[in-house]
Design an enzyme around this catalytic site. Structure first.
Site, mmCIF file in Angstrom:
data_model
loop_
_atom_site.group_PDB
_atom_site.id
_atom_site.type_symbol
_atom_site.label_atom_id
_atom_site.label_comp_id
_atom_site.label_asym_id
_atom_site.label_seq_id
_atom_site.Cartn_x
_atom_site.Cartn_y
_atom_site.Cartn_z
ATOM 1 N N ASN A 1 0.871 -1.182 0.000
ATOM 2 C CA ASN A 1 0.000 0.000 0.000
ATOM 3 C C ASN A 1 0.907 1.230 0.000
ATOM 4 O O ASN A 1 1.510 1.550 1.018
ATOM 5 C CB ASN A 1 -0.895 -0.034 1.254
ATOM 6 C CG ASN A 1 -1.667 1.260 1.435
ATOM 7 O OD1 ASN A 1 -1.787 2.064 0.508
ATOM 8 N ND2 ASN A 1 -2.204 1.472 2.638
ATOM 9 N N LYS B 1 0.104 4.229 -0.266
ATOM 10 C CA LYS B 1 -0.556 5.407 0.337
ATOM 11 C C LYS B 1 -0.386 6.627 -0.584
ATOM 12 O O LYS B 1 -0.360 6.476 -1.797
ATOM 13 C CB LYS B 1 -0.018 5.673 1.741
ATOM 14 C CG LYS B 1 -0.023 4.430 2.613
ATOM 15 C CD LYS B 1 0.156 4.734 4.068
ATOM 16 C CE LYS B 1 0.355 3.438 4.827
ATOM 17 N NZ LYS B 1 0.118 3.575 6.256
ATOM 18 N N HIS C 1 -9.553 0.937 4.962
ATOM 19 C CA HIS C 1 -8.252 1.121 5.630
ATOM 20 C C HIS C 1 -8.459 2.068 6.819
ATOM 21 O O HIS C 1 -9.262 3.009 6.749
ATOM 22 C CB HIS C 1 -7.236 1.696 4.640
ATOM 23 C CG HIS C 1 -5.836 1.681 5.171
ATOM 24 N ND1 HIS C 1 -5.380 2.614 6.065
ATOM 25 C CD2 HIS C 1 -4.809 0.827 4.963
ATOM 26 C CE1 HIS C 1 -4.124 2.341 6.381
ATOM 27 N NE2 HIS C 1 -3.752 1.251 5.723
ATOM 28 N N GLU D 1 -6.848 4.471 7.866
ATOM 29 C CA GLU D 1 -6.636 5.893 7.578
ATOM 30 C C GLU D 1 -7.886 6.496 6.927
ATOM 31 O O GLU D 1 -8.188 7.668 7.104
ATOM 32 C CB GLU D 1 -5.383 6.066 6.702
ATOM 33 C CG GLU D 1 -4.118 5.836 7.523
ATOM 34 C CD GLU D 1 -2.909 5.375 6.739
ATOM 35 O OE1 GLU D 1 -2.913 5.460 5.495
ATOM 36 O OE2 GLU D 1 -1.948 4.898 7.381
ATOM 37 N N GLU E 1 -5.341 -5.195 10.682
ATOM 38 C CA GLU E 1 -4.335 -4.162 10.888
ATOM 39 C C GLU E 1 -4.628 -3.424 12.192
ATOM 40 O O GLU E 1 -5.462 -2.501 12.209
ATOM 41 C CB GLU E 1 -4.367 -3.160 9.730
ATOM 42 C CG GLU E 1 -4.078 -3.773 8.385
ATOM 43 C CD GLU E 1 -3.494 -2.755 7.424
ATOM 44 O OE1 GLU E 1 -2.385 -3.011 6.940
ATOM 45 O OE2 GLU E 1 -4.107 -1.704 7.188
ATOM 46 N N GLY F 1 2.334 2.171 10.702
ATOM 47 C CA GLY F 1 3.275 3.281 10.521
ATOM 48 C C GLY F 1 3.965 3.709 11.808
ATOM 49 O O GLY F 1 4.585 4.765 11.867
ATOM 50 N N SER G 1 3.406 -2.276 10.333
ATOM 51 C CA SER G 1 4.862 -2.278 10.514
ATOM 52 C C SER G 1 5.509 -3.623 10.183
ATOM 53 O O SER G 1 6.434 -4.066 10.875
ATOM 54 C CB SER G 1 5.237 -1.819 11.931
ATOM 55 O OG SER G 1 4.766 -0.510 12.156
ATOM 56 N N GLY H 1 2.740 -1.145 4.303
ATOM 57 C CA GLY H 1 2.807 0.279 3.984
ATOM 58 C C GLY H 1 4.249 0.699 3.762
ATOM 59 O O GLY H 1 4.816 0.498 2.679
HETATM 60 C C1 PEP Z 1 -0.785 0.024 5.964
HETATM 61 O O1 PEP Z 1 -0.814 1.181 5.602
HETATM 62 O O2 PEP Z 1 -1.691 -0.749 5.616
HETATM 63 C C2 PEP Z 1 0.328 -0.414 6.801
HETATM 64 C C3 PEP Z 1 0.287 -1.610 7.317
HETATM 65 O O3 PEP Z 1 1.367 0.484 6.987
HETATM 66 P P1 PEP Z 1 2.803 0.166 7.666
HETATM 67 O O4 PEP Z 1 3.310 -1.114 7.083
HETATM 68 O O5 PEP Z 1 3.630 1.341 7.323
HETATM 69 O O6 PEP Z 1 2.558 0.039 9.145
#
Ligand code: PEP
Length: 254
Positions: A9, A11, A95, A97, A167, A173, A213, A234
């Site tokens: 992703n 973003k 998601h 976000e 998630e 993040g 992460s 991400g």
């Molecule tokens: C995401 O945006 O779905 C995500 C898991 O981000 P990150 O890997 O940066 O935590």
């Protein structure tokens, strides 16, 4: 046995040119992948440039969001039909976000899933609890509620096509990831919830990714876990090296 699925992703990173460069580097590093399902989700404006690179390879494309309805007076939105036409197989839905910054509700998420399925896209439906919900021991009730809403009025035949991504919001993040045991327990709970909603055989077929992460350093432990079928990535998907190394870990385990 369920296959492994790794999705990047991106973003709001990588305009058309930078996205093309990243896609080129990822493609070069993944020529040996045979079993793992791999997709990248660039910003919508970069889908076309990435498509020109990944065409004919194993790397599939996804969008990060979609609106309801096929077309109409919805300034700034794009439909599932348009996403499909632009060469995507996947679309991320719900998601955290989007839920957090754009106030997307479970009801909207459910409608988007219906539209995505009707448009021939595979929805990657994200669920997860916040830190305060976890601290209040509400993880299971939050997840169950999100899953029940997401799958409302979805036939068994369509439910099977959905990919889920667990998630935990506090792990996105932040550099903090759920421990393997924590993540696996929630994945098992999700499968149990799906079994209650449908059947055991359907619950056993649905792919459930972990996201939050994920990095090359923790990917092996997470992806080796019985109930974790892949990763939604991400930050680490913005570097070809780290994304490809996670895909290679999945491929070896697959
Ligand atoms: C995401 O945006 O779905 C995500 C898991 O981000 P990150 O890997 O940066 O935590």
């Amino acid at each position: 046995m369920r296959k492994k699925i790794i999705i990047g992703n991106w973003k709001m990173h990588k305009g058309p040119h930078a996205a093309m460069q990243l896609a080129k580097s990822i493609k070069l590093k993944l020529t040996d992948i045979r079993k793992t399902e791999v997709a990248v989700c660039p910003p919508s404006i970069s889908i076309e440039s990435v498509r020109s690179i990944v065409k004919g390879s194993r790397i599939k494309l996804g969008a990060q969001n979609m609106y309801l309805h096929k077309f109409g007076a919805y300034t700034g939105e794009i439909s599932g039909e348009m996403i499909k036409e632009s060469g995507c197989d996947y679309v991320l839905i719900g998601h955290s976000e989007r839920r957090q910054h754009f106030h997307e509700t479970d009801v909207l998420v459910n409608h988007k899933i219906e539209f995505a399925l009707n448009d021939g896209l595979t929805p990657v439906v994200c669920v997860g609890e916040t830190l305060s919900e976890r601290e209040k021991n509400e993880t299971e009730s939050i997840i169950e509620n999100q899953i029940r809403h997401a799958f409302k009025n979805i036939s068994e035949e369509n439910a099977e096509k959905i990919v889920l991504a667990y998630e935990p919001v506090w792990a996105i993040g932040t550099g903090k990831n759920a421990s393997v045991d924590e993540a696996d327990a929630v994945h098992e709970f999700i499968r149990q919830t799906l079994m209650n909603l449908y059947t055991r055989s359907l619950a056993d077929k649905i792919l459930i990714q972990y996201g939050g992460s994920v990095k090359p350093e923790n990917a092996h432990a997470l992806l080796s876990s019985k109930n974790i079928d892949g990763a939604l990535i991400g930050g680490a998907s913005l570097e070809a090296e780290s994304f490809a190394s996670i895909v290679h870990i999945a491929e070896k385990l697959g």
